[in-house]
Write a protein that holds these residues in place. Structure first.
Motif, PDB file in Angstrom:
ATOM      1  N   ALA A 123       0.918  -1.296   0.108  1.00 53.65           N
ATOM      2  CA  ALA A 123       0.180  -0.060   0.020  1.00 53.65           C
ATOM      3  C   ALA A 123       0.684   1.285   0.003  1.00 53.65           C
ATOM      4  O   ALA A 123       0.532   2.148  -0.869  1.00 53.65           O
ATOM      5  N   LEU A 124       1.881   1.254   0.737  1.00 56.42           N
ATOM      6  CA  LEU A 124       2.860   2.328   0.836  1.00 56.42           C
ATOM      7  C   LEU A 124       3.443   2.551  -0.518  1.00 56.42           C
ATOM      8  O   LEU A 124       3.637   3.706  -1.116  1.00 56.42           O
ATOM      9  N   GLN A 125       3.870   1.353  -1.254  1.00 53.03           N
ATOM     10  CA  GLN A 125       4.612   1.480  -2.303  1.00 53.03           C
ATOM     11  C   GLN A 125       3.533   1.975  -3.405  1.00 53.03           C
ATOM     12  O   GLN A 125       4.042   2.799  -4.397  1.00 53.03           O
ATOM     13  N   ARG A 126       2.464   1.676  -3.418  1.00 53.58           N
ATOM     14  CA  ARG A 126       1.439   1.953  -4.505  1.00 53.58           C
ATOM     15  C   ARG A 126       1.091   3.759  -4.451  1.00 53.58           C
ATOM     16  O   ARG A 126       1.058   4.326  -5.296  1.00 53.58           O
ATOM     17  N   GLY A 127       1.140   3.920  -3.149  1.00 55.31           N
ATOM     18  CA  GLY A 127       0.787   5.347  -2.917  1.00 55.31           C
ATOM     19  C   GLY A 127       2.026   6.437  -3.215  1.00 55.31           C
ATOM     20  O   GLY A 127       1.966   7.400  -3.943  1.00 55.31           O
ATOM     21  N   ARG A 128       3.319   5.673  -3.288  1.00 55.84           N
ATOM     22  CA  ARG A 128       4.397   6.621  -3.613  1.00 55.84           C
ATOM     23  C   ARG A 128       4.850   6.329  -5.054  1.00 55.84           C
ATOM     24  O   ARG A 128       5.209   7.451  -5.727  1.00 55.84           O
ATOM     25  N   LEU A 129       4.289   5.164  -5.866  1.00 55.10           N
ATOM     26  CA  LEU A 129       4.950   4.862  -7.197  1.00 55.10           C
ATOM     27  C   LEU A 129       3.490   5.029  -8.361  1.00 55.10           C
ATOM     28  O   LEU A 129       3.854   5.038  -9.424  1.00 55.10           O
ATOM     29  N   GLY A 130       2.486   4.835  -7.742  1.00 57.99           N
ATOM     30  CA  GLY A 130       1.285   4.894  -8.670  1.00 57.99           C
ATOM     31  C   GLY A 130       1.251   3.709  -9.507  1.00 57.99           C
ATOM     32  O   GLY A 130       1.606   2.601  -8.892  1.00 57.99           O
ATOM     33  N   ASP A 131       0.750   3.716 -10.478  1.00 54.58           N
ATOM     34  CA  ASP A 131       0.239   2.421 -11.418  1.00 54.58           C
ATOM     35  C   ASP A 131       1.396   2.131 -12.642  1.00 54.58           C
ATOM     36  O   ASP A 131       0.991   1.468 -13.489  1.00 54.58           O
ATOM     37  N   GLY A 132       2.501   2.795 -12.561  1.00 55.28           N
ATOM     38  CA  GLY A 132       3.651   2.647 -13.309  1.00 55.28           C
ATOM     39  C   GLY A 132       4.330   1.297 -13.112  1.00 55.28           C
ATOM     40  O   GLY A 132       5.276   0.816 -14.012  1.00 55.28           O
ATOM     41  N   VAL A 133       4.096   0.625 -12.048  1.00 52.68           N
ATOM     42  CA  VAL A 133       4.702  -0.478 -11.713  1.00 52.68           C
ATOM     43  C   VAL A 133       3.723  -1.804 -11.644  1.00 52.68           C
ATOM     44  O   VAL A 133       2.550  -1.371 -11.176  1.00 52.68           O
ATOM     45  N   ARG A 134       4.288  -2.856 -11.495  1.00 46.57           N
ATOM     46  CA  ARG A 134       3.549  -4.059 -11.282  1.00 46.57           C
ATOM     47  C   ARG A 134       4.068  -4.970 -10.102  1.00 46.57           C
ATOM     48  O   ARG A 134       5.427  -4.860  -9.726  1.00 46.57           O
ATOM     49  N   TRP A 135       3.105  -5.748  -9.386  1.00 46.43           N
ATOM     50  CA  TRP A 135       3.682  -6.334  -7.925  1.00 46.43           C
ATOM     51  C   TRP A 135       3.582  -7.880  -8.174  1.00 46.43           C
ATOM     52  O   TRP A 135       2.977  -8.638  -9.056  1.00 46.43           O
ATOM     53  N   ALA A 136       4.530  -8.523  -7.824  1.00 50.45           N
ATOM     54  CA  ALA A 136       4.581  -9.948  -7.517  1.00 50.45           C
ATOM     55  C   ALA A 136       5.061 -10.375  -6.190  1.00 50.45           C
ATOM     56  O   ALA A 136       5.623  -9.734  -5.474  1.00 50.45           O
TER      57      ALA A 136
END
Length: 355
Positions: A123-136
């Motif tokens: 959640a912290l990462q998404r807030g900082r980086l937005g939608d330009g990355v993907r998670w695994a």
């Protein structure tokens, strides 16, 4: 016995017997109900510990510069996977992505992935980086078939170890059991048959991490197959050795790991020799430097001077940040920068450091 994770583990031990230190670490960090990273990771000055990207933007900027030069040396592959494992609150990747904008074509070619298992940190990462990355949830979930540049800062130290103690009668395994009052307590158990351990004097503690070695093997195999490089930065040893390195950090203080199960960050020293040996067994090349050597070769001194010229009023702060990252009695020597790379080339900064 109190509730929480300590109570849960005590009940488990009472029924099934002692836990290895590796099992205890895994529960403390990742138990879905009480584990530190699963429920309450606290980074930064107001949390439990501070990592290099939070010390200074210079750290992440230089990692970004390293990734850009490595990409150039790889022939500017398009696409390639830009991966961070254990990305914390996203600060490092944020600094990396800001820096690589100066490398034409890099960001467009990069397929950015974060390997993270912690819901609060995602959640912290998404807030900082937005939608330009993907998670695994694991490196295996990141698609193959393209070269990879991977970074991982303070990941190895969170991977579990087993601990063995040399006694007068030979090696015994350190385990977590219960004392007479039913509280968590360290004890010794017979070493499992087939465990390979070095010769040592009585009283010595030897740590063995199958998880760290497995990551080295996984990175080595993937990089040999698809090409690229992995940069692992952590505190630990660059040669085989002994010692009990298990520690728990709570609000920037070392505390008893058994007294704060699930409430504190639990770590050990990275075993870089084992990680590199496993990667080389898969055919990869390896190299290692101290963090101070690595950052110096990337020009951290020049970057600090440029920041001071731009903001003279910040000179004392920048000086303290530089000292924290580089001084021998701070992070400079204890922390190492290890590179696993495809054979036939040496990534930037690691020339003449291949091992």
């Amino acid at each position: 016995m109190s509730g929480g994770l300590a109570g849960k583990l005590a009940a488990q031990i009472a029924q099934g017997g002692p836990l290895t230190v590796a099992q205890f670490m895994t529960a403390c960090l990742h138990d879905p109900e009480y584990g530190y990273y699963a429920t309450r990771p606290a980074l930064g000055e107001g949390g439990d510990f501070v990592t290099a990207p939070l010390v200074s933007q210079m750290f992440g900027e230089l990692i970004g510069a390293w990734a850009a030069v490595a990409w150039e040396a790889m022939g500017r592959p398009d696409p390639f996977r830009l991966v961070e494992m254990g990305p914390g609150d996203g600060t490092l990747m944020s600094d990396v992505l800001r820096t690589v904008r100066m490398a034409p074509g890099f960001r467009e070619a990069a397929d950015v992935w974060l390997v993270e298992t912690s819901p609060p940190l995602r959640a912290l990462q998404r807030g900082r980086l937005g939608d330009g990355v993907r998670w695994a949830a694991s490196l295996a979930e990141v698609p193959g078939g393209a070269p990879m540049i991977l970074v991982a800062n303070e990941l190895l130290d969170c991977l579990p170890v087993r601990q063995f103690v040399r006694t007068a009668a030979g090696w015994a395994e350190q385990v977590v059991g219960l004392d007479a009052e039913g509280r968590l307590a360290f004890g010794l158990a017979a070493t499992p048959a087939g465990t390979l351990l070095p010769d040592a004097r009585e009283g010595v503690v030897y740590e063995q991490s199958a998880a760290q070695a497995a990551l080295g093997a996984e990175l080595g195999a993937r990089i040999v197959r698809d090409g690229g490089a992995a940069l692992l930065i952590d505190y630990g040893r660059d040669r085989p050795g002994f010692g009990d390195t298990l520690q728990a950090m709570l609000r920037h203080r070392k505390v008893d790991p058994l007294a704060h199960a699930g409430e504190a960050d639990l770590t050990v020293h990275a075993d870089f020799p084992a990680v590199m040996e496993a990667a080389r067994a898969e055919g990869a090349g390896t190299a290692i430097l101290t963090q101070a050597q690595f950052l110096a070769r990337l020009g951290i001194g020049e970057r600090a001077e440029a920041l001071v010229r731009a903001r003279p009023d910040k000179a004392p702060v920048i000086g303290r940040q530089l000292n924290r990252l580089m001084a021998a009695d701070q992070m400079g020597d204890l922390f190492k920068a290890c590179c696993i790379h495809s054979p036939g080339w040496t990534p930037p900064a690691f020339e003449e450091a291949d091992a």
